[in-house]
Design a protein around this motif. Structure first.
Motif, PDB file in Angstrom:
ATOM      1  N   VAL A   1      12.460  -3.996 -18.106  1.00  0.00           N
ATOM      2  CA  VAL A   1      11.432  -5.041 -18.205  1.00  0.00           C
ATOM      3  C   VAL A   1      10.914  -5.411 -16.820  1.00  0.00           C
ATOM      4  CG1 VAL A   1      11.004  -7.446 -18.838  1.00  0.00           C
ATOM      5  CG2 VAL A   1      12.302  -5.974 -20.380  1.00  0.00           C
ATOM      6  N   PHE A   2      11.821  -5.503 -15.841  1.00  0.00           N
ATOM      7  CA  PHE A   2      11.412  -5.842 -14.479  1.00  0.00           C
ATOM      8  C   PHE A   2      10.480  -4.766 -13.923  1.00  0.00           C
ATOM      9  CE2 PHE A   2      11.929  -5.509  -9.879  1.00  0.00           C
ATOM     10  CZ  PHE A   2      11.770  -6.827  -9.467  1.00  0.00           C
ATOM     11  N   ILE A   3      10.841  -3.506 -14.112  1.00  0.00           N
ATOM     12  CA  ILE A   3      10.035  -2.403 -13.592  1.00  0.00           C
ATOM     13  C   ILE A   3       8.641  -2.410 -14.210  1.00  0.00           C
ATOM     14  CG2 ILE A   3       9.799   0.121 -13.485  1.00  0.00           C
ATOM     15  CD1 ILE A   3      12.874   0.261 -13.384  1.00  0.00           C
ATOM     16  N   THR A   4       8.577  -2.505 -15.531  1.00  0.00           N
ATOM     17  CA  THR A   4       7.280  -2.457 -16.205  1.00  0.00           C
ATOM     18  C   THR A   4       6.442  -3.704 -15.915  1.00  0.00           C
ATOM     19  OG1 THR A   4       8.300  -3.333 -18.230  1.00  0.00           O
ATOM     20  CG2 THR A   4       8.094  -0.931 -18.036  1.00  0.00           C
ATOM     21  N   SER A   5       7.099  -4.844 -15.731  1.00  0.00           N
ATOM     22  CA  SER A   5       6.379  -6.077 -15.411  1.00  0.00           C
ATOM     23  C   SER A   5       5.751  -5.999 -14.023  1.00  0.00           C
ATOM     24  CB  SER A   5       7.323  -7.274 -15.496  1.00  0.00           C
ATOM     25  OG  SER A   5       6.673  -8.469 -15.111  1.00  0.00           O
ATOM     26  N   CYS A   6       6.527  -5.513 -13.044  1.00  0.00           N
ATOM     27  CA  CYS A   6       5.998  -5.341 -11.691  1.00  0.00           C
ATOM     28  C   CYS A   6       4.843  -4.351 -11.683  1.00  0.00           C
ATOM     29  CB  CYS A   6       7.093  -4.854 -10.749  1.00  0.00           C
ATOM     30  SG  CYS A   6       8.328  -6.095 -10.317  1.00  0.00           S
ATOM     31  N   ALA A   7       5.009  -3.256 -12.426  1.00  0.00           N
ATOM     32  CA  ALA A   7       3.968  -2.225 -12.483  1.00  0.00           C
ATOM     33  C   ALA A   7       2.687  -2.786 -13.099  1.00  0.00           C
ATOM     34  CB  ALA A   7       4.456  -1.026 -13.289  1.00  0.00           C
ATOM     35  N   ALA A   8       2.828  -3.576 -14.156  1.00  0.00           N
ATOM     36  CA  ALA A   8       1.653  -4.159 -14.808  1.00  0.00           C
ATOM     37  C   ALA A   8       0.941  -5.128 -13.875  1.00  0.00           C
ATOM     38  CB  ALA A   8       2.076  -4.865 -16.093  1.00  0.00           C
ATOM     39  N   TYR A   9       1.722  -5.892 -13.108  1.00  0.00           N
ATOM     40  CA  TYR A   9       1.088  -6.851 -12.194  1.00  0.00           C
ATOM     41  C   TYR A   9       0.382  -6.125 -11.051  1.00  0.00           C
ATOM     42  CZ  TYR A   9       0.209 -11.133  -9.654  1.00  0.00           C
ATOM     43  OH  TYR A   9      -0.414 -12.165  -9.014  1.00  0.00           O
ATOM     44  N   TRP A  10       0.964  -5.014 -10.598  1.00  0.00           N
ATOM     45  CA  TRP A  10       0.296  -4.235  -9.555  1.00  0.00           C
ATOM     46  C   TRP A  10      -1.036  -3.689 -10.071  1.00  0.00           C
ATOM     47  CZ3 TRP A  10       0.150  -4.068  -4.641  1.00  0.00           C
ATOM     48  CH2 TRP A  10      -0.483  -3.001  -3.961  1.00  0.00           C
ATOM     49  N   ARG A  11      -1.060  -3.230 -11.306  1.00  0.00           N
ATOM     50  CA  ARG A  11      -2.317  -2.722 -11.870  1.00  0.00           C
ATOM     51  C   ARG A  11      -3.357  -3.844 -11.962  1.00  0.00           C
ATOM     52  NH1 ARG A  11       1.393   0.273 -15.035  1.00  0.00           N
ATOM     53  NH2 ARG A  11       1.264  -1.218 -16.758  1.00  0.00           N
ATOM     54  N   GLU A  12      -2.908  -5.069 -12.225  1.00  0.00           N
ATOM     55  CA  GLU A  12      -3.828  -6.205 -12.247  1.00  0.00           C
ATOM     56  C   GLU A  12      -4.402  -6.464 -10.853  1.00  0.00           C
ATOM     57  OE1 GLU A  12      -3.662 -11.028 -13.018  1.00  0.00           O
ATOM     58  OE2 GLU A  12      -2.261  -9.728 -14.102  1.00  0.00           O
ATOM     59  N   LEU A  13      -3.542  -6.408  -9.839  1.00  0.00           N
ATOM     60  CA  LEU A  13      -4.002  -6.566  -8.461  1.00  0.00           C
ATOM     61  C   LEU A  13      -4.965  -5.448  -8.084  1.00  0.00           C
ATOM     62  CD1 LEU A  13      -0.634  -7.575  -6.726  1.00  0.00           C
ATOM     63  CD2 LEU A  13      -2.611  -9.064  -7.111  1.00  0.00           C
ATOM     64  N   GLN A  14      -4.712  -4.239  -8.577  1.00  0.00           N
ATOM     65  CA  GLN A  14      -5.616  -3.120  -8.320  1.00  0.00           C
ATOM     66  C   GLN A  14      -6.988  -3.374  -8.929  1.00  0.00           C
ATOM     67  OE1 GLN A  14      -3.002   0.160  -9.801  1.00  0.00           O
ATOM     68  NE2 GLN A  14      -3.530   1.146  -7.861  1.00  0.00           N
ATOM     69  N   ARG A  15      -7.015  -3.923 -10.124  1.00  0.00           N
ATOM     70  CA  ARG A  15      -8.300  -4.210 -10.770  1.00  0.00           C
ATOM     71  C   ARG A  15      -9.078  -5.272  -9.986  1.00  0.00           C
ATOM     72  NH1 ARG A  15      -5.152  -3.393 -15.499  1.00  0.00           N
ATOM     73  NH2 ARG A  15      -4.631  -5.605 -15.630  1.00  0.00           N
ATOM     74  N   GLU A  16      -8.373  -6.268  -9.495  1.00  0.00           N
ATOM     75  CA  GLU A  16      -9.023  -7.307  -8.683  1.00  0.00           C
ATOM     76  C   GLU A  16      -9.465  -6.732  -7.332  1.00  0.00           C
ATOM     77  OE1 GLU A  16      -6.452 -11.050 -10.542  1.00  0.00           O
ATOM     78  OE2 GLU A  16      -5.929 -10.196  -8.590  1.00  0.00           O
ATOM     79  N   ASN A  17      -8.608  -5.895  -6.759  1.00  0.00           N
ATOM     80  CA  ASN A  17      -8.913  -5.146  -5.529  1.00  0.00           C
ATOM     81  C   ASN A  17      -9.542  -6.030  -4.448  1.00  0.00           C
ATOM     82  OD1 ASN A  17      -8.757  -2.793  -4.026  1.00  0.00           O
ATOM     83  ND2 ASN A  17     -10.747  -2.035  -4.693  1.00  0.00           N
ATOM     84  N   ALA A  18      -8.904  -7.152  -4.174  1.00  0.00           N
ATOM     85  CA  ALA A  18      -9.402  -8.104  -3.174  1.00  0.00           C
ATOM     86  C   ALA A  18      -9.138  -7.586  -1.761  1.00  0.00           C
ATOM     87  CB  ALA A  18      -8.712  -9.454  -3.363  1.00  0.00           C
ATOM     88  N   PRO A  19      -9.787  -8.175  -0.755  1.00  0.00           N
ATOM     89  CA  PRO A  19      -9.539  -7.744   0.629  1.00  0.00           C
ATOM     90  C   PRO A  19      -8.102  -7.971   1.088  1.00  0.00           C
ATOM     91  CG  PRO A  19     -11.594  -8.969   0.484  1.00  0.00           C
ATOM     92  CD  PRO A  19     -10.914  -9.135  -0.836  1.00  0.00           C
ATOM     93  N   LEU A  20      -7.448  -9.041   0.553  1.00  0.00           N
ATOM     94  CA  LEU A  20      -6.079  -9.372   0.954  1.00  0.00           C
ATOM     95  C   LEU A  20      -5.242  -9.737  -0.262  1.00  0.00           C
ATOM     96  CD1 LEU A  20      -6.590 -11.767   4.014  1.00  0.00           C
ATOM     97  CD2 LEU A  20      -5.956  -9.352   4.103  1.00  0.00           C
ATOM     98  N   ARG A  21      -3.916  -9.596  -0.086  1.00  0.00           N
ATOM     99  CA  ARG A  21      -2.955 -10.123  -1.039  1.00  0.00           C
ATOM    100  C   ARG A  21      -1.944 -10.938  -0.234  1.00  0.00           C
ATOM    101  NH1 ARG A  21      -5.576  -6.253  -2.443  1.00  0.00           N
ATOM    102  NH2 ARG A  21      -4.920  -5.109  -0.605  1.00  0.00           N
ATOM    103  N   ALA A  22      -1.593 -12.124  -0.740  1.00  0.00           N
ATOM    104  CA  ALA A  22      -0.691 -13.003   0.004  1.00  0.00           C
ATOM    105  C   ALA A  22       0.140 -13.831  -0.965  1.00  0.00           C
ATOM    106  CB  ALA A  22      -1.500 -13.924   0.921  1.00  0.00           C
ATOM    107  N   MET A  23       1.218 -14.397  -0.432  1.00  0.00           N
ATOM    108  CA  MET A  23       2.061 -15.266  -1.239  1.00  0.00           C
ATOM    109  C   MET A  23       1.453 -16.661  -1.291  1.00  0.00           C
ATOM    110  SD  MET A  23       4.721 -13.876  -2.621  1.00  0.00           S
ATOM    111  CE  MET A  23       5.905 -15.201  -2.843  1.00  0.00           C
ATOM    112  N   LEU A  24       1.320 -17.201  -2.507  1.00  0.00           N
ATOM    113  CA  LEU A  24       0.804 -18.546  -2.697  1.00  0.00           C
ATOM    114  C   LEU A  24       1.592 -19.186  -3.835  1.00  0.00           C
ATOM    115  CD1 LEU A  24      -1.388 -20.586  -1.789  1.00  0.00           C
ATOM    116  CD2 LEU A  24      -2.830 -19.693  -3.625  1.00  0.00           C
ATOM    117  N   ASN A  25       2.302 -20.273  -3.512  1.00  0.00           N
ATOM    118  CA  ASN A  25       3.144 -20.961  -4.505  1.00  0.00           C
ATOM    119  C   ASN A  25       4.115 -19.994  -5.189  1.00  0.00           C
ATOM    120  OD1 ASN A  25       1.902 -23.449  -3.998  1.00  0.00           O
ATOM    121  ND2 ASN A  25       0.287 -23.044  -5.497  1.00  0.00           N
ATOM    122  N   GLY A  26       4.700 -19.107  -4.377  1.00  0.00           N
ATOM    123  CA  GLY A  26       5.695 -18.183  -4.894  1.00  0.00           C
ATOM    124  C   GLY A  26       5.155 -17.001  -5.650  1.00  0.00           C
TER     125      GLY A  26
END
Length: 323
Positions: free
Chosen positions: A214-239
């Motif tokens: 579950v951890f592996i697939t959850s991390c992978a799914a969130y990375w794909r979401e970040l890829q779709r957003e494809n913003a200039p930066l990624r950073a930690m905000l409120n954990g």
């Protein structure tokens, strides 16, 4: 066991840690720097005293260390700086190379192009080897932290596992604590595994824990979401690792510039931003943002840079549009 880190400094330190403290201490060279606040040149006696102190510290570190064990050939580093730039590719390719070239363009000559090519080539070679070893049934240990590049690296690698159909792999993680108790009741914060000394790595093995499917697939799914957003930066905000605009860190830079004189050293501003705020970013990104401020007329370069120096080894002056 395959060991994964997400930076060159961490990779080097981990390799040393495997044998650090093994056998009798044989000494070595200790480079020191003595700087007086008034700019006075240190005496030979001061330099020798500093060398003796550094050598004694190195000896004690060796004698107190517990070797981590393992083989250097099991360590793979991915210094892809994934918190910055385009992450839409399934595999590190031309877009990642362009981001790396952009970051390294602050360094002299053809350094940026060469460094980007080397980092990308090594990362893809390592990725292929890790995939083969995972397919052969080897286990994987990932060292990560809340530093943006390392956390992006964790999510990215989990997505690679999903691509490889390596969901049956034995995966464990070691997360660097956000802070630790230091000597004399002080608080010690490390920005990432690159700041962990070779004699310290073994202490963190107690934090290792296996991860679930579950951890592996959850991390992978969130990375794909970040890829779709494809913003200039990624950073930690409120954990949470989130997509951000390229101006995210500008306020910190402008705050230090505002406190400086009319003419100031760019390198000093960069050092203050990195040291004071512990943002988990490198000098190249701060220098790149300052370059954008120069183009916008907020700052003006008033000195030349030596051909063998980074572009930020220069004096800047506040512009008419600063603020």
């Amino acid at each position: 066991m395959i060991e994964i880190v997400f930076g060159d400094s961490a990779c080097g330190s981990l390799k040393i840690a495997q044998r650090f403290g093994e056998g009798e201490y044989k000494g070595g060279c200790s480079g020191v720097m003595v700087i007086h606040s008034d700019g006075a040149k240190p005496t030979q006696a001061e330099i020798k005293a500093a060398q003796r102190k550094a050598e004694e510290k190195a000896r004690l570190a060796w004698e107190r260390a517990t070797p981590l064990g393992g083989k250097t050939g099991d360590i793979y580093g991915f210094n892809l700086m994934l918190s910055i730039g385009d992450i839409s590719e399934d595999q590190p390719g031309i877009k990642r190379r362009q981001t790396l070239e952009k970051l390294y363009s602050v360094y002299p000559g053809d350094t940026g192009h060469q460094a980007a090519q080397e980092l990308l080539g090594r990362a893809n070679e390592n990725l292929k080897t890790v995939q083969e070893r995972i397919a052969a049934g080897e286990s994987l240990r990932i060292w990560y932290s809340n530093q943006p590049d390392e956390l992006c690296g964790l999510y990215w690698l989990m997505e690679q596992l999903v691509q490889w159909k390596g969901l049956g792999a034995q995966v464990s993680i070691v997360r660097l604590p956000e802070w630790e108790a230091g000597e004399n009741g002080s608080i010690v914060r490390k920005n990432g595994w690159g700041e962990v000394a070779p004699e310290e790595w073994h202490r963190y093995l107690a934090l290792q824990k296996p991860v679930s499917l579950v951890f592996i697939t959850s991390c992978a799914a969130y990375w794909r979401e970040l890829q779709r957003e494809n913003a200039p930066l990624r950073a930690m905000l409120n954990g949470q690792l989130v997509s951000m605009s390229e101006a995210l860190y500008d306020d910190f830079i402008l705050r230090e510039i505002a406190a400086a004189g009319e003419v100031f050293q760019e390198a000093v501003i960069i050092g203050q931003v990195l040291g004071k705020y512990q943002l988990g970013i490198g000098d190249a990104w701060v220098a790149f943002r300052i370059e954008e401020m120069i183009h916008a007329g907020k700052l003006k370069a008033v000195s030349e840079v030596a051909k063998d120096s980074p572009i930020y080894h220069r004096l800047l002056k506040k512009g008419t549009h600063q603020g």
